[in-house]
Scaffold this motif. Sequence first.
Motif, PDB file in Angstrom:
ATOM      1  N   HIS A 120       3.886  27.046  -0.053  1.00 31.38           N
ATOM      2  CA  HIS A 120       4.188  26.452   1.250  1.00 31.38           C
ATOM      3  C   HIS A 120       5.671  26.608   1.580  1.00 31.38           C
ATOM      4  CE1 HIS A 120       0.356  24.640   0.122  1.00 31.38           C
ATOM      5  NE2 HIS A 120       0.122  24.687   1.417  1.00 31.38           N
ATOM      6  N   GLY A 121       6.493  26.750   0.541  1.00 29.42           N
ATOM      7  CA  GLY A 121       7.940  26.893   0.735  1.00 29.42           C
ATOM      8  C   GLY A 121       8.334  28.221   1.364  1.00 29.42           C
ATOM      9  N   THR A 122       7.426  29.198   1.351  1.00 34.28           N
ATOM     10  CA  THR A 122       7.732  30.495   1.965  1.00 34.28           C
ATOM     11  C   THR A 122       6.682  30.891   2.999  1.00 34.28           C
ATOM     12  OG1 THR A 122       6.494  31.727   0.303  1.00 34.28           O
ATOM     13  CG2 THR A 122       8.828  31.354  -0.152  1.00 34.28           C
ATOM     14  N   ALA A 123       5.429  30.445   2.783  1.00 35.59           N
ATOM     15  CA  ALA A 123       4.288  30.771   3.646  1.00 35.59           C
ATOM     16  C   ALA A 123       3.978  32.267   3.665  1.00 35.59           C
ATOM     17  CB  ALA A 123       4.484  30.233   5.075  1.00 35.59           C
ATOM     18  N   ARG A 124       4.500  33.000   2.656  1.00 33.19           N
ATOM     19  CA  ARG A 124       4.248  34.445   2.593  1.00 33.19           C
ATOM     20  C   ARG A 124       4.005  34.860   1.151  1.00 33.19           C
ATOM     21  NH1 ARG A 124       8.940  37.613   5.744  1.00 33.19           N
ATOM     22  NH2 ARG A 124       8.555  39.015   3.976  1.00 33.19           N
ATOM     23  N   ALA A 125       2.842  35.478   0.909  1.00 27.82           N
ATOM     24  CA  ALA A 125       2.474  35.829  -0.473  1.00 27.82           C
ATOM     25  C   ALA A 125       3.545  36.685  -1.163  1.00 27.82           C
ATOM     26  CB  ALA A 125       1.132  36.553  -0.478  1.00 27.82           C
ATOM     27  N   ASP A 126       4.183  37.606  -0.403  1.00 22.38           N
ATOM     28  CA  ASP A 126       5.148  38.510  -1.051  1.00 22.38           C
ATOM     29  C   ASP A 126       6.426  37.782  -1.484  1.00 22.38           C
ATOM     30  OD1 ASP A 126       5.774  38.172   1.695  1.00 22.38           O
ATOM     31  OD2 ASP A 126       7.038  39.964   1.673  1.00 22.38           O
ATOM     32  N   LEU A 127       6.648  36.582  -0.954  1.00 25.19           N
ATOM     33  CA  LEU A 127       7.861  35.845  -1.322  1.00 25.19           C
ATOM     34  C   LEU A 127       7.618  34.820  -2.431  1.00 25.19           C
ATOM     35  CD1 LEU A 127       9.396  35.102   2.218  1.00 25.19           C
ATOM     36  CD2 LEU A 127       9.807  37.049   0.711  1.00 25.19           C
ATOM     37  N   PRO A 167      -9.522  33.007  -5.188  1.00 22.38           N
ATOM     38  CA  PRO A 167     -10.316  34.066  -5.838  1.00 22.38           C
ATOM     39  C   PRO A 167     -10.330  35.350  -4.991  1.00 22.38           C
ATOM     40  CG  PRO A 167     -11.618  32.022  -5.609  1.00 22.38           C
ATOM     41  CD  PRO A 167     -10.301  31.781  -4.945  1.00 22.38           C
ATOM     42  N   ASP A 168     -10.275  35.200  -3.665  1.00 22.34           N
ATOM     43  CA  ASP A 168     -10.257  36.361  -2.772  1.00 22.34           C
ATOM     44  C   ASP A 168      -9.477  35.981  -1.505  1.00 22.34           C
ATOM     45  OD1 ASP A 168     -10.657  38.431  -1.061  1.00 22.34           O
ATOM     46  OD2 ASP A 168     -12.858  38.329  -1.068  1.00 22.34           O
ATOM     47  N   PRO A 169      -8.141  36.189  -1.514  1.00 20.09           N
ATOM     48  CA  PRO A 169      -7.317  35.729  -0.388  1.00 20.09           C
ATOM     49  C   PRO A 169      -7.831  36.171   0.981  1.00 20.09           C
ATOM     50  CG  PRO A 169      -5.903  36.445  -2.156  1.00 20.09           C
ATOM     51  CD  PRO A 169      -7.313  36.780  -2.571  1.00 20.09           C
ATOM     52  N   SER A 170      -8.532  37.342   1.027  1.00 21.88           N
ATOM     53  CA  SER A 170      -8.981  37.822   2.343  1.00 21.88           C
ATOM     54  C   SER A 170     -10.073  36.899   2.912  1.00 21.88           C
ATOM     55  CB  SER A 170      -9.486  39.261   2.255  1.00 21.88           C
ATOM     56  OG  SER A 170     -10.680  39.286   1.495  1.00 21.88           O
ATOM     57  N   ARG A 171     -10.684  36.083   2.048  1.00 21.97           N
ATOM     58  CA  ARG A 171     -11.727  35.174   2.528  1.00 21.97           C
ATOM     59  C   ARG A 171     -11.238  33.724   2.655  1.00 21.97           C
ATOM     60  NH1 ARG A 171     -16.456  33.997   0.552  1.00 21.97           N
ATOM     61  NH2 ARG A 171     -15.627  33.809  -1.538  1.00 21.97           N
ATOM     62  N   ALA A 172      -9.954  33.487   2.333  1.00 17.65           N
ATOM     63  CA  ALA A 172      -9.446  32.107   2.356  1.00 17.65           C
ATOM     64  C   ALA A 172      -9.438  31.567   3.788  1.00 17.65           C
ATOM     65  CB  ALA A 172      -8.036  32.071   1.771  1.00 17.65           C
ATOM     66  N   LEU A 173      -9.896  30.331   3.945  1.00 19.27           N
ATOM     67  CA  LEU A 173      -9.989  29.748   5.292  1.00 19.27           C
ATOM     68  C   LEU A 173      -8.772  28.889   5.649  1.00 19.27           C
ATOM     69  CD1 LEU A 173     -13.780  28.805   5.494  1.00 19.27           C
ATOM     70  CD2 LEU A 173     -12.626  30.839   6.365  1.00 19.27           C
ATOM     71  N   SER A 174      -7.848  28.730   4.692  1.00 22.30           N
ATOM     72  CA  SER A 174      -6.578  28.085   5.035  1.00 22.30           C
ATOM     73  C   SER A 174      -5.479  28.737   4.198  1.00 22.30           C
ATOM     74  CB  SER A 174      -6.631  26.568   4.772  1.00 22.30           C
ATOM     75  OG  SER A 174      -6.893  26.299   3.420  1.00 22.30           O
ATOM     76  N   ASP A 175      -4.311  28.857   4.789  1.00 22.57           N
ATOM     77  CA  ASP A 175      -3.137  29.438   4.114  1.00 22.57           C
ATOM     78  C   ASP A 175      -3.414  30.785   3.437  1.00 22.57           C
ATOM     79  OD1 ASP A 175      -1.565  27.398   5.006  1.00 22.57           O
ATOM     80  OD2 ASP A 175      -1.584  26.255   3.141  1.00 22.57           O
ATOM     81  N   ALA A 176      -4.236  31.632   4.102  1.00 21.15           N
ATOM     82  CA  ALA A 176      -4.589  32.929   3.520  1.00 21.15           C
ATOM     83  C   ALA A 176      -3.343  33.800   3.308  1.00 21.15           C
ATOM     84  CB  ALA A 176      -5.584  33.642   4.431  1.00 21.15           C
ATOM     85  N   GLY A 177      -2.386  33.704   4.218  1.00 21.85           N
ATOM     86  CA  GLY A 177      -1.214  34.586   4.174  1.00 21.85           C
ATOM     87  C   GLY A 177      -0.286  34.330   2.992  1.00 21.85           C
ATOM     88  N   GLN A 178      -0.430  33.175   2.366  1.00 22.97           N
ATOM     89  CA  GLN A 178       0.449  32.877   1.238  1.00 22.97           C
ATOM     90  C   GLN A 178      -0.300  32.843  -0.099  1.00 22.97           C
ATOM     91  OE1 GLN A 178       1.550  29.200   3.054  1.00 22.97           O
ATOM     92  NE2 GLN A 178       0.599  27.914   1.520  1.00 22.97           N
ATOM     93  N   ALA A 179      -1.629  33.082  -0.043  1.00 21.56           N
ATOM     94  CA  ALA A 179      -2.417  32.974  -1.277  1.00 21.56           C
ATOM     95  C   ALA A 179      -2.200  34.186  -2.178  1.00 21.56           C
ATOM     96  CB  ALA A 179      -3.899  32.854  -0.926  1.00 21.56           C
ATOM     97  N   LEU A 180      -2.030  33.943  -3.472  1.00 18.76           N
ATOM     98  CA  LEU A 180      -1.922  35.036  -4.442  1.00 18.76           C
ATOM     99  C   LEU A 180      -3.303  35.364  -4.991  1.00 18.76           C
ATOM    100  CD1 LEU A 180       1.149  34.076  -6.684  1.00 18.76           C
ATOM    101  CD2 LEU A 180       1.109  35.260  -4.474  1.00 18.76           C
TER     102      LEU A 180
END
Length: 359
Positions: A297-304, A326-339
């Motif tokens: 949440h501190g960056t909101a971006r998976a690459d950071l 388990p599969d960030p492309s299917r995440a229904l919240s905070d998908a952009g920051q999920a590893l």
Amino acid sequence: MIIVIKGDSSNKDMNSLMTMLLEKDCRVDQGHAGQVEVWEVSPDERAPDPDFLRKIPCVEGVLGGDIKHPLVSELEFWHDDLESLLLKKSRVDSRRLTKDADGDYVSYQQPGFVSAAGRPFHIIAGPCSFTPEDDLNSLALALKQAGATGLRGGSFKPRTSPYSYRGMGVSGLKKLSDAGKKAGMPTVSEIMAPEQLSAFIDVDILQVGARNMQNFSLLKALSQQEKPVLLKRGMGNTIEEFLNSAEYLAAGGNEKIILCERGSVSFDPGCKIAFNLNNIPILKSKTKLPVIADPSHGTARADLVMPMAMAAAAAGADGLMVEVHPDPSRALSDAGQALTVKEFISLAKAVRKIVETME
Ligand code: PEP
Ligand code: MN
């Protein structure tokens, strides 16, 4: 200034202290810190000299005007409690434990990472939220193998839009705790209202999210129950406000508090969150409570997430909270920051290297 009143004080002594303070035109707010009566006296300039006050029979102690949250400034035994919680939950993994002559578990290989100085480092990992289709059991095992010490997962989600996915609710808490039990990991999940408490019976650590940091009815309810509370700093709240929220928990009787830094809303449209890593050493200088950081949440971006997780460890955090799906492309919240699990394994390796060299 805060005056701590002796437990066995007579009404007569307390009344004469009160009269003296009111005669000096001080404002006196009477309250309780745990079982102890405390009076907040303001302004400091009009209050009598602290050394004079300390000699008065009903006064146990006087804390300077800069100490507005006496309990969270002093609590320190909780680090050991946190370790024993993790130990208890890790008991399924007998390779980590050794027994003494009486057959009691006495030492164990730390489930997470340990600094060069022997300080444990905890990583709580898991999805922001999940659905009935997501396989939390395999995820939990993979996270634990990579070094995570706690499993997170939101089932009651605070969402900006009422039309967004808001989690599985009560059935999700069961799914999370089943996965935690199978993997031998304590679970962490966000609670949003006091009425939800009974549904959290199998969750080990209750998370108060950034949006609820100053939900004082929630804090009061959580102060009156025994589970540890992971308190996140609000995105626009100061360190003093954060510590005062923690003080609500401690003053109500629950000192098992983990502070979590999760960044602030940023002025920069190119980067919507600013991750306040300087808050970590500041919080650690003001309180002895465990301080963890949330680079997701501190960056909101998976690459950071990975570089900032490393930076948080280097800044002296006691642990991390990281979102892994388990599969960030299917995440229904905070998908952009999920590893992904694979990314989490790399993160854990990199963080471990840093933690192990730290004093
Ligand atoms: C979360 O942990 O998923 C969450 C909503 O965090 P925060 O309260 O920090 O936004
Ligand atoms: Mn989230």
